[in-house]
Design a protein around this motif. Structure first.
Motif: not given
Ligand code: UD1
Length: 372
Positions: A13-18, A32-39, A45-52
């Motif tokens: 999902n992350f490369m589609k939301i970015a 925009p309000i961004l909700v991460h479900t934490g799946q 699997m998650s944090g580094q995608f938000f950073d990069e």
């Protein structure tokens, strides 16, 4: 102000939301309000995608974590309902086909909130895949359908979705690829091996165009001992034809240990198991690869855009445009060695870029939302 909740849950999902978050930054009329479900929750699997990918920190994280499908879906629904009741958004936008997508659509739809599904209409017609169930559920109750290719429009029309609700606007993952091109080209290419205390480097230990990238994580392939054992043996044999680099998904790695397959892997010197990569390094490896061997959905699209032969080991695909127009081919486990031999001989499949896979999809989506 129009309030728009965007939902992100799992790695694809992350490369589609970015690109959407970037296109909505400082928007004069949409909040925009961004909700991460934490799946997905690991840094890898998650944090580094938000950073990069430069995605803002989520406004809300439900931190649901891993669980059975029912429990995970239920936890997401419970958390997301509270958010919708508190925030009263005008729109909820979900992407893809993961459990978070279906769970949040169910919640929003029952609260009467207009739900927008990006990547609507994809169908593998294989209900043994959890993603197919998520796609069917999501599209049955969404209000606005954004598609990535014309075949998806046709699937929705066949399911009696009115044509005026369907918008073919292109591919957000390609937006991410285009946006990050420079950083991808210069990304880190030194990786730690999983099975020994050693690092390997692209350009030194394996050369551009002289290796294949491997990814496997579908439950149908890796959760069953017999199927995973067969796959591991074929990966080993294939790596004797050409080195293979495998950033291993946690689900696959866990099962390799569980089924005692690490020993088999250790026998093959050109089968490089490395930890899951961040976005930039992963695409860097893909764009330098001779081919991809995979069971992923997204990689079929990324290789088609990059025009790199992709061998997808699945009986079906929800992304047939990557076969009709792109460089993707569906194969069986038994075809793997022959297909790789063909590619090594220079006979790999090449294709063209599907319509609107051009880096401007996020802009088109924001325009659509402005007009809703
Ligand atoms: C999910 C999606 C799938 C997508 C894939 C990409 C569903 C039904 N499946 O499958 O469509 O292609 O993501 O990765 O939504 N785990 C970790 N760290 C994490 C996340 C998971 O270690 O951050 C482990 C957990 O032990 C978990 C297992 O990996 O049990 C599988 O994760 P899960 O989210 O259940 O499904 P995926 O196979 O990742």
């Amino acid at each position: 102000m129009t309030k728009l909740i965007l939902v992100a849950g799992a790695r694809p999902n992350f490369m589609k939301i970015a690109p959407l978050m970037h296109a909505l930054k400082n928007h004069p009329t949409i909040q925009p309000i961004l909700v991460h479900t934490g799946q997905h929750y690991d840094v890898k699997m998650s944090g580094q995608f938000f950073d990069e990918l430069n995605i803002p920190t989520p406004d809300i994280n439900l931190e649901v974590g891993s669980a059975s499908h029912a429990v995970q879906t239920a936890r997401i629904m419970e958390g997301f309902e509270k958010i919708c009741v508190e925030e009263k958004p005008d729109f909820v936008l979900v992407v893809g086909d993961v459990n978070s997508t279906a769970a949040c659509t169910l919640v929003a739809s029952k609260l009467g909130i207009t739900t927008i599904h990006y990547e609507a209409g994809l169908r593998s017609n294989d209900r043994t895949m959890p993603e197919e169930i998520n796609r069917l559920v999501t599209d049955a109750i969404s209000d606005v359908f954004i598609t990535t290719s014309k075949d998806a429009d046709d699937n929705l029309l066949k399911e009696n979705i009115p044509a005026h609700k369907i918008h073919m606007l292109g591919n957000l993952m390609i937006d991410s690829l285009v946006e990050n091109k420079t950083n991808i080209d210069t990304a880190n290419a030194r990786f730690k091996l999983l099975n020994e205390d050693k690092e390997i480097e692209l350009g030194k230990d394996f050369m551009p165009q002289k290796f294949g990238i491997l990814t496997f994580h579908r439950p149908g392939n890796v959760d069953d001992k017999e199927s995973l054992t067969k796959l591991v043996e074929i990966w080993g044999k294939a790596s004797e034809l050409v080195p293979l680099v495998f950033p291993v998904h946690p689900r696959t790695y866990k099962n390799i240990q569980l089924f005692g397959l690490q020993e088999v892997i250790n026998q093959y010197k050109q089968l490089y198991f490395i930890e899951p990569l961040g976005y930039l390094s992963f695409i860097h490896v893909v764009e330098n690869a001779l081919f991809a061997l995979t069971d992923s959905g997204g990689i079929q699209e990324e290789t088609s855009y990059l025009n790199i032969p992709c061998l997808t080991v699945r009986p079906n695909t929800e992304r047939p445009v990557t076969i009709w127009e792109g460089s993707n081919k569906l194969i069986t486990i038994d075809d793997i060695l022959n297909e790789i031999t063909l590619i090594v001989e220079g006979k790999g499949k090449k294709g063209t870029k599907p319509h609107f896979w051009d880096g401007n999809t996020a802009k088109r989506i924001v325009k659509l939302i402005e007009n809703l």
